[in-house]
Design an enzyme around this catalytic site. Structure first.
Site, PDB file in Angstrom:
ATOM      1  N   ASP A   1     -10.627   2.956   4.702  1.00  0.00           N
ATOM      2  CA  ASP A   1     -11.242   1.673   4.740  1.00  0.00           C
ATOM      3  C   ASP A   1     -12.806   1.498   4.785  1.00  0.00           C
ATOM      4  O   ASP A   1     -13.175   0.365   4.397  1.00  0.00           O
ATOM      5  CB  ASP A   1     -10.608   0.823   5.907  1.00  0.00           C
ATOM      6  CG  ASP A   1      -9.295   0.186   5.368  1.00  0.00           C
ATOM      7  OD1 ASP A   1      -9.262  -0.121   4.204  1.00  0.00           O
ATOM      8  OD2 ASP A   1      -8.695  -0.282   6.243  1.00  0.00           O
TER       9      ASP A   1
ATOM     10  N   GLN B   1      -3.908  -1.330   9.636  1.00  0.00           N
ATOM     11  CA  GLN B   1      -3.789  -2.673   8.929  1.00  0.00           C
ATOM     12  C   GLN B   1      -4.353  -3.553   9.917  1.00  0.00           C
ATOM     13  O   GLN B   1      -4.065  -3.624  11.195  1.00  0.00           O
ATOM     14  CB  GLN B   1      -2.421  -2.976   8.720  1.00  0.00           C
ATOM     15  CG  GLN B   1      -2.397  -4.098   7.944  1.00  0.00           C
ATOM     16  CD  GLN B   1      -2.840  -4.414   6.618  1.00  0.00           C
ATOM     17  OE1 GLN B   1      -2.947  -3.373   5.944  1.00  0.00           O
ATOM     18  NE2 GLN B   1      -3.514  -5.622   6.356  1.00  0.00           N
TER      19      GLN B   1
ATOM     20  N   LYS C   1       1.000  -1.064  -0.099  1.00  0.00           N
ATOM     21  CA  LYS C   1       0.153  -0.106   0.121  1.00  0.00           C
ATOM     22  C   LYS C   1       0.786   1.422  -0.137  1.00  0.00           C
ATOM     23  O   LYS C   1       0.499   2.245  -0.598  1.00  0.00           O
ATOM     24  CB  LYS C   1      -1.040   0.074   1.481  1.00  0.00           C
ATOM     25  CG  LYS C   1      -1.830  -1.233   1.156  1.00  0.00           C
ATOM     26  CD  LYS C   1      -2.738  -1.343   2.366  1.00  0.00           C
ATOM     27  CE  LYS C   1      -3.825  -2.506   2.209  1.00  0.00           C
ATOM     28  NZ  LYS C   1      -4.298  -2.805   3.334  1.00  0.00           N
TER      29      LYS C   1
END
Ligand code: NAD
Length: 286
Positions: free
Chosen positions: A120, A97, A53
């Site tokens: 997200d 994460q 990412k």
């Protein structure tokens, strides 16, 4: 024989668009859109995901702010970092994460994010907006699924669509996004009775169960679009999806491969969400 939906090619195209949008944002506001990535502990798969990412950010002109915290980080310390990132003007997106080490609550950390920076799309405010069908940040993998469906040109309005898997991360939001496009959605899970016959009704089939080869080719309706979200590593090291690709592609009109289908789309949509978040924060709306 099904046509392949090439996720790698679509993801490349989206990254190119995001690169242009990030450059425009930079020109207008004197700074790049910024994404903070937070990795806690040393889980090798999480470390690999987060690094890819960060690399992807660099490639499209998004400023990347990496944070790597030790396994023994406390909830208080992590919430302290989230609070700092929520306030920073150069950070427009925050990605924590997952999974977190077991002593930390992902739900609490996500709820502490500024919803405008929740790239997200997992914050309760953004999930509520998804439920209400109003603009907001949507989860990346479901957005990737929708983008791949759009590329087939198959109309979703009124189509019988079946989603297998009801996770908060993939299945449920995908079902809601399909509903937003006026599909007639059935959401299946591990307790669904006679899964095969429900799957057979689908003109649009999205499978996110994490069960290698769960959906057999003879379950697939002739001419269906099949999006396989599953990523399963076999003991041999081979990656396979939740759909038996060879038999399913004999019946489907369109199908995603694994790897090279939904996988590359998730990071591309994260980049797109980051630029979207930066615009909404700096320029207003949503
Ligand atoms: P999860 O384990 O949280 O949820 C799985 C869901 O599948 C559950 O709702 C469960 O009820 C359902 N399920 C399990 N077995 C079933 C069965 N036999 N019949 C019907 N339903 C069944 O998983 P998740 O996070 O939603 O991920 C699903 C898969 O997608 C995994 O393989 C994961 O690796 C993959 N994934 C891929 C991406 C990507 O970028 N391509 C992103 C996220 C997840």
């Amino acid at each position: 024989m099904a046509q392949l939906i090439d996720g790698k090619a679509v993801a490349r195209e989206i990254r190119e668009q995001v690169r242009n949008e990030a450059a425009e944002f930079h020109a207008r506001h004197g700074r790049a859109p910024g994404l903070a990535t937070v990795l806690v502990g040393s889980d090798p798969a999480s470390a690999t995901y987060v690094r890819s990412k960060r690399r992807a950010c660099a490639e499209v002109g998004i400023a990347s702010f990496p944070f790597e915290l030790p396994e023994e980080t406390t909830m208080r310390e992590l919430l302290g970092l989230v609070d700092e990132l929520n306030r920073r003007e150069d950070v427009h997106g925050i990605l924590v994460q997952l999974p977190l080490p077991s002593h930390l609550s992902a739900q609490t950390v996500i709820a502490a994010l500024d919803p405008r920076k929740d790239v997200d799309g997992l914050h309760p405010v953004n999930q509520g907006k998804l439920l209400q069908g109003v603009p907001g940040l949507r989860p990346c993998t479901p957005l990737g699924v929708m983008e791949l469906l759009a590329r087939t040109g198959v109309p979703l309005a009124g189509a019988p669509a079946v989603v297998v898997g009801r996770s908060t991360l993939v299945g449920k939001p995908t079902a809601l996004l399909l509903l937003e496009c006026h599909a007639t959605v059935t959401l299946c899970h591990s307790r669904t009775r006679d899964l095969a016959s429900v799957v057979r009704s689908a003109e649009v089939l999205v499978v996110a169960a994490g069960r290698p080869g769960l959906v057999r080719g003879d379950w697939v309706r002739t001419g269906a679009v099949v999006i396989d979200v599953g990523i399963n590593r076999l003991p041999s090291g081979e990656l396979i999806g939740d759909v038996d690709f060879h038999t399913a592609s004999a019946r489907a009109a369109w199908i995603t491969p694994v790897p090279g289908g939904v996988g590359p789309m998730t990071v591309a949509m994260l980049l797109r969400n980051t630029v979207q978040a930066a615009r909404w924060i700096v320029e207003g709306q949503a």
